[in-house]
Design an enzyme around this catalytic site. Structure first.
Site, PDB file in Angstrom:
ATOM      1  N   GLU A 110       0.738  -1.351  -0.069  1.00 10.75           N
ATOM      2  CA  GLU A 110      -0.170   0.259   0.274  1.00 10.75           C
ATOM      3  C   GLU A 110       1.007   1.113  -0.417  1.00 10.75           C
ATOM      4  OE1 GLU A 110      -3.204   0.486   3.577  1.00 10.75           O
ATOM      5  OE2 GLU A 110      -4.550  -0.911   1.581  1.00 10.75           O
TER       6      GLU A 110
ATOM      7  N   HIS B 196       8.702 -27.078   0.188  1.00 12.33           N
ATOM      8  CA  HIS B 196       8.047 -27.424   0.762  1.00 12.33           C
ATOM      9  C   HIS B 196       6.934 -27.529  -0.475  1.00 12.33           C
ATOM     10  CE1 HIS B 196      10.021 -30.665   2.414  1.00 12.33           C
ATOM     11  NE2 HIS B 196      10.384 -29.820   2.949  1.00 12.33           N
TER      12      HIS B 196
ATOM     13  N   LYS C  28     -14.561   1.860  -2.830  1.00 13.20           N
ATOM     14  CA  LYS C  28     -15.271   1.723  -2.088  1.00 13.20           C
ATOM     15  C   LYS C  28     -16.153   2.806  -2.173  1.00 13.20           C
ATOM     16  CE  LYS C  28     -11.567   2.670   1.855  1.00 13.20           C
ATOM     17  NZ  LYS C  28     -10.487   3.293   2.781  1.00 13.20           N
TER      18      LYS C  28
END
Lengths: 431, 431
Positions: free
Chosen positions: A271, A292, A403
């Site tokens: 951000e 792994h 938003k």
């Protein structure tokens, strides 16, 4: 924290940075440091975060949480920077208080938590600077009703951390709730060392002074040279490697207790630096587990990565019992801690042997002091990197679009972004 | 699963792929599909994984777990492909059986689990094809002694999934333990739909037939065209986007229950395709949480990313209580599920509006059938991508170096890799 950038040198890795280049970059670091010092002195937006070791008052936080300090469980309602700092601290340290972070609005998941928690013994820690964050406020409304349905007075069990105005501040005043301020000038992702991150730590009984002291010790190292400052060494090296093609930064702690710190780092890095088509992409990994899973790619995939190891020098240990199976006998002479340490050293060396850059961030152990140092050090590294990139480290304008669209889609106003959602281009392949 | 690649088209995004390019790529898909079909018909190494819907016998798995089917908790000891498939299934679905996955050797973390679990009511599921995986065998040795110390006979509570020889197979024969075979020709990361992934599902009471039926339905779609097959649409599109600069693939399920599936996908993608300096870097993300962490970067950072959304059409829901706070009133007309859905659509559209490629993978709901389809579909997508890249999808040679070094460091033999560890280049900056 200590930082070892030896395996990021061009003598080891490609991409890598030469010692000469680092010397030249150090001149830019000196200039950036001056801007950072000035920003801190003026309490400018964002830079103020680096003043938190002196600004945060542990007594004030402890006093505010006093009414809920005996809770068996703490339900923190917050998202992004309002959650990850607190989660990093409390998930790293042992406590008798169970912590749950409602940082998503998945209905089944929220319901499961509310059914499972002993609500009469649970405290609520709600965190939102604006007091209007949709996910946080929706969850808070849901949680309040769940408490009421269980016959528990939520007003007796709630602490609020918010700005000086807004719906949550109004609520504090209406119900006389204990509350703390999100400090001015401190973006959420830089607020772990304020009330935002430390309320949960206080409820869990962690040593707030040690968290701040560890941060303050890191602050003391902020000088004009990357060769004298672990945070700047890290920030400058990651920047230099990104310039040379390492657009991915995989952060890989070798301790389960530090797993959340990788999430916190990923927000900080993404951000703050991800703008203007710039910024390294953080990838969360975990040692040894991801050896792994991801090591094949890190060692033999594209040369677009830096791997950041986070290690601890001391930790609890547990012996591996001996076995008469010949092929496994070597394990029985060791402890789990020795296996973990050997796996780390082997993985680090395997990347170096393949010419893949990596950096080691060392903590002495996982405790409040060292965590405070890690949080502060990585924040300072990020601020320095932001100066070197020349981006606006402390804003996040690209999240506003979604938003508005969300709000529009839910009937919370007229937003052109919501209309755009309906225009999606489809090319659907069905089973 | 259904796949929508509309937002990966060059008419929407950059990098993006044109419809003409997809048509041309479809000819390569047809050729690759022939190789895949031949590999499946011959049960060739790796391709055999795509035959699992017919090969796996649910009755055999259920019979093997019968002695431990009443366990309150299941402790799976395995790492990488021996753990992530099982965890993906059991973490996605509700069960009365608690599942714990010991996929790391962190001593404090292992000890915490062993102290917390009711060992007398806990079953052990140990998984390692070779029977020599250091982390798994070390943990198994530790767990056995913990059971013995608690007065619990671990031989009565253990099921083993391993190859037809090796230390674990010997143990099975010595103690007469229930056991299953890791199928030949199926690499660990492709083994979720074999005993490796399904023992835990069986103990948790999940519907094994539905898992396999969902996979079989996906297998039916494997035809020679990406326009008719969701798996190939996904594999071909990700490959085309990587060719055009999207070296990062962020996988972002919008359901907490699918969080582990992103970890599973990350191993599948990284270990299969990350070789010869090629391969996309998988990044695990989670909606909506990471909108407040990673979205800024995804929308405004470098144009090196594809975002893969995984969504579900149906899920449990929970209303958001109404509020008289004007700024929040819109939330009270909605449910958490509606908020989640609106956030997803808004995020998807916000990336498209910024010209950032993204793909939607749709499940109808989170159940065994749909999970089987997701696992199989992503495996087939990965196999196709491997053909298009021209890499050896089913090997992971780059992890051997660190395994040898680890063993050497612990005194398990003479390995030059261990000697290389001591030669580390240091450039250490101390606090």
């Amino acid at each position: 924290m200590h930082v070892d950038i030896g395996n990021a040198l061009s003598s080891v890795a490609s991409p890598g940075v030469s010692r000469d280049s680092l010397e030249r970059l150090d001149e830019q670091v000196a200039t950036a440091h001056e801007r950072i010092e000035t920003g801190m002195a003026n309490a400018d937006h964002g830079y103020e975060a680096l003043n938190l070791p002196e600004r945060t008052d542990p007594d004030e936080i402890r006093a505010a949480v006093e009414p809920i300090a005996d809770a068996e469980a703490l339900l923190t309602i917050g998202i992004g920077g309002s959650s990850l700092g607190a989660a990093t601290i409390t998930n790293a340290l042992e406590s008798d208080t169970e912590t749950v972070f409602l940082d998503n609005v998945d209905p089944a998941w929220v319901s499961n938590h509310l059914e499972r928690l002993p609500l009469a013994e649970t405290a609520i820690n709600v965190v939102s600077r604006s007091g209007t964050t949709a996910e946080t406020l929706a969850n808070f409304l849901v949680v309040r009703v769940a408490f009421e349905s269980a016959g528990v007075d939520w007003t007796e069990r709630t602490i609020v951390t918010t700005g000086d105005s807004g719906p949550l501040r109004d609520l504090v005043e209406r119900h006389g709730l204990p509350s703390l301020l999100v400090p001015d000038g401190v973006p959420g992702r830089f607020s772990a060392l304020s009330a935002v991150g430390m309320v949960a730590a206080a409820v869990c009984g962690h040593d707030l002074e040690a968290l701040l002291a560890g941060a303050a010790a890191e602050r003391e190292t902020l000088t004009g040279s990357l060769f004298d400052c672990p945070a700047y060494a890290y920030g400058a090296t990651t920047y230099a490697l990104d310039q040379r093609g390492a657009g991915v930064n995989a952060i890989m702690p070798y301790a389960e207790s530090l797993e959340t710190s990788a999430e916190w780092f990923a927000q900080l890095w993404a951000e703050s630096l991800g703008k203007d088509d710039l910024g390294q992409t953080p990838v969360r990994a975990l040692g040894v587990t991801d050896q792994h899973s991801q090591l094949q790619l890190y060692r033999a995939g594209p040369r677009d990565k830096l791997v950041t190891f986070v290690t601890t020098e001391e930790s609890a240990d547990r012996p591996i019992p001996t076995t008469d199976v010949e092929d496994l006998a070597y394990l029985g002479d060791a402890t789990l801690g020795e296996l973990l340490a050997a796996e780390f050293e082997a993985t680090e060396a395997s990347l170096a042997a393949a010419g893949r850059p990596n950096v080691r961030v060392e903590l002495e152990r996982v405790d409040e002091y060292e965590l405070g140092g890690l949080l502060y050090g990585m924040e300072a590294a990020c601020v320095l990197a932001g100066e070197l990139y020349g981006v606006n480290t402390f804003e996040q304008p690209a999240v506003e679009w979604a938003k508005k669209a969300t709000r529009g889609l839910l009937g919370g106003g007229d937003f052109e972004e919501a209309a755009a959602v309906a225009e999606k281009t489809e090319l659907r392949v069905e089973r």
